[in-house]
Scaffold this motif. Structure first.
Motif, PDB file in Angstrom:
ATOM      1  N   ASP A   1      42.851  47.421  52.398  1.00 18.52           N
ATOM      2  CA  ASP A   1      42.517  48.253  51.006  1.00 18.52           C
ATOM      3  C   ASP A   1      41.133  48.544  51.888  1.00 18.52           C
ATOM      4  OD1 ASP A   1      45.187  47.556  49.727  1.00 18.52           O
ATOM      5  OD2 ASP A   1      43.573  45.631  49.023  1.00 18.52           O
TER       6      ASP A   1
ATOM      7  N   GLU B   1      46.665  51.396  34.880  1.00 23.87           N
ATOM      8  CA  GLU B   1      46.490  49.928  35.716  1.00 23.87           C
ATOM      9  C   GLU B   1      44.963  49.179  35.994  1.00 23.87           C
ATOM     10  OE1 GLU B   1      47.864  49.115  40.722  1.00 23.87           O
ATOM     11  OE2 GLU B   1      47.152  51.499  39.524  1.00 23.87           O
TER      12      GLU B   1
ATOM     13  N   GLU C   1      43.421  46.199  37.964  1.00 27.74           N
ATOM     14  CA  GLU C   1      43.790  45.492  39.763  1.00 27.74           C
ATOM     15  C   GLU C   1      42.669  44.394  39.729  1.00 27.74           C
ATOM     16  OE1 GLU C   1      42.616  48.974  42.365  1.00 27.74           O
ATOM     17  OE2 GLU C   1      44.894  49.176  42.116  1.00 27.74           O
TER      18      GLU C   1
ATOM     19  N   GLU D   1      40.536  41.208  41.534  1.00 27.35           N
ATOM     20  CA  GLU D   1      40.517  40.362  43.127  1.00 27.35           C
ATOM     21  C   GLU D   1      39.376  39.238  43.015  1.00 27.35           C
ATOM     22  OE1 GLU D   1      40.665  40.297  48.134  1.00 27.35           O
ATOM     23  OE2 GLU D   1      40.044  42.358  46.127  1.00 27.35           O
TER      24      GLU D   1
ATOM     25  N   SER E   1      44.521  38.423  44.831  1.00 29.87           N
ATOM     26  CA  SER E   1      44.544  39.593  44.433  1.00 29.87           C
ATOM     27  C   SER E   1      45.912  39.662  43.197  1.00 29.87           C
ATOM     28  CB  SER E   1      44.451  40.763  44.827  1.00 29.87           C
ATOM     29  OG  SER E   1      45.791  41.444  46.041  1.00 29.87           O
TER      30      SER E   1
ATOM     31  N   ALA F   1      48.116  42.907  40.758  1.00 26.91           N
ATOM     32  CA  ALA F   1      47.546  44.081  40.189  1.00 26.91           C
ATOM     33  C   ALA F   1      48.746  44.182  38.772  1.00 26.91           C
ATOM     34  CB  ALA F   1      47.897  45.168  41.097  1.00 26.91           C
TER      35      ALA F   1
ATOM     36  N   ASN G   1      51.422  40.631  43.761  1.00 29.33           N
ATOM     37  CA  ASN G   1      49.681  39.408  43.220  1.00 29.33           C
ATOM     38  C   ASN G   1      49.506  39.260  44.925  1.00 29.33           C
ATOM     39  OD1 ASN G   1      51.610  37.013  43.943  1.00 29.33           O
ATOM     40  ND2 ASN G   1      51.816  37.844  41.929  1.00 29.33           N
TER      41      ASN G   1
END
Length: 363
Positions: free
Chosen positions: A177, A308, A310, A312, A331, A333, A353
């Motif tokens: 990422d 979505e 997300e 973290e 993380s 999502a 995850n």
């Protein structure tokens, strides 16, 4: 009898001289020289000039050296008649620095006096010319700036910067990422280049990113505005972008960006982050991001509404003057709303995850 004969002429002459003396005094005043007259030690605070007659010709009176620095605060000139010819009176050197705050000139007629060269020092009053030792407006005091020239405020110089918020690896999803922001300009106007996305490290090596080029400008103390163009590699479409970025109350980093694509689709990205300091170096950073769309696009796995979520949480350690921060985190999502059903139909995960590790830096 002889005594009376002699005395009468004498009395007559004396009376005539008494009658002539005021006229002689008035004539003498016209040529009076006050140049060396010193009144600095005299207390004239209670002097009464109410019946003083100065109606004679005083056109040639010289007051150039007259010192009236004594206390004249209570002098009364209310009935003073100065209607005579005083057009040629010279007050150029007259010193009136004494206390005259309570002097009464209410009935004083000075219509014919010429004060063009009268020196009354009022430099201590507000306004007027600055004192000789005053600083120059640019604080240079006439000294040249030398080979480097005049100094410039840092905020007015064009500068540049790079900030990498995310550069990490997700172990579960086997992907890298990234999110970075670069800029060039001043504190008032900047050009920014921003990109976020992920790169797969498996066989297909697919890269999905959303990149924007925008103009940046402050909107207030805590908020900045952005407007520009963007390109999304995931759906291979360009868009017009507008957003607002800043700090919400309690120092919550907040950003909201809207993208209008060429096919009429509108994408809204909302994100927040907060830095919770454990000490001077260790920082816990939770992040949350939501994505929403304005209409369905089943070809790209998009449904109307929120699609979505997300999140973290990172534990980072700031080093190298806080410019480099390695981190480890976790993380998660999840698909939202109709997007969950669409992913199930396409046999995709709706929740995921992963452990993460990476680095944040800026320069």
């Amino acid at each position: 009898m002889k005594i009376y004969k002699v005395g009468l002429p004498f009395i007559g002459m004396s009376s005539l001289m008494l009658l002539m003396s005021p006229l002689a005094n008035a004539a003498e005043m016209s040529n009076m020289d006050h140049g060396s007259m010193d009144m600095s030690g005299m207390d004239m605070s209670d002097m009464d000039h109410s019946s003083m007659d100065m109606s004679g010709n005083m056109s040639d009176m010289d007051h150039s050296g007259m010192d009236m620095s004594g206390d004249m605060s209570d002098m009364d000139h209310s009935g003073m008649d100065m209607s005579g010819d005083m057009s040629d009176m010279d007050h150029s050197g007259m010193d009136m620095s004494g206390d005259m705050s309570d002097m009464d000139h209410s009935g004083m007629d000075m219509s014919g006096m010429d004060h063009s060269s009268m020196n009354m020092d009022m430099s201590g009053m507000q306004g007027g010319e600055p004192p000789p030792n005053a600083r120059s407006p640019d604080y240079s005091n006439g000294v040249d700036y030398g080979q480097y020239g005049k100094p410039v405020m840092m905020g007015s110089l064009p500068l540049w910067g790079v900030s990498v918020e995310t550069l990490g690896y997700q172990f579960e999803n086997d992907q890298i990422d990234f999110e970075f922001d670069t800029w060039y300009g001043t504190d008032s106007n900047r050009v920014t280049l921003r990109s976020e996305g992920s790169a797969q490290t498996n066989d297909d090596k697919e890269i999905d990113s959303l990149t924007s080029l925008a103009y940046w400008k402050p909107l207030g103390i805590f908020w900045n505005g952005e407007a520009g163009i963007a390109y999304n590699t995931e759906n291979d479409k360009s868009a017009i972008m507008a957003g607002i970025v800043g700090t919400a109350p309690y120092f919550v980093e907040t950003d909201a960006r809207a993208y209008l694509y060429t096919d009429g689709q509108v994408q809204l990205d909302l994100g927040t982050a907060y830095e919770w300091r454990l000490d001077q170096r260790w920082v816990v950073r939770p992040e949350v991001q939501l994505t929403a769309f304005s209409k369905d696009d089943t070809d790209n796995g998009i449904t109307k509404g929120f699609n979505e979520l997300e999140t973290e949480v990172r534990l980072a350690y700031e080093t190298l003057s806080r410019q480099l921060s390695p981190y480890v985190g976790f993380s998660y999502a999840s698909a939202l709303g109709d997007a969950r059903d669409l992913r199930r139909q396409e046999d995709e995960d709706v929740d995921s995850n992963s452990l993460t590790a990476g680095v944040m830096f800026w320069f």
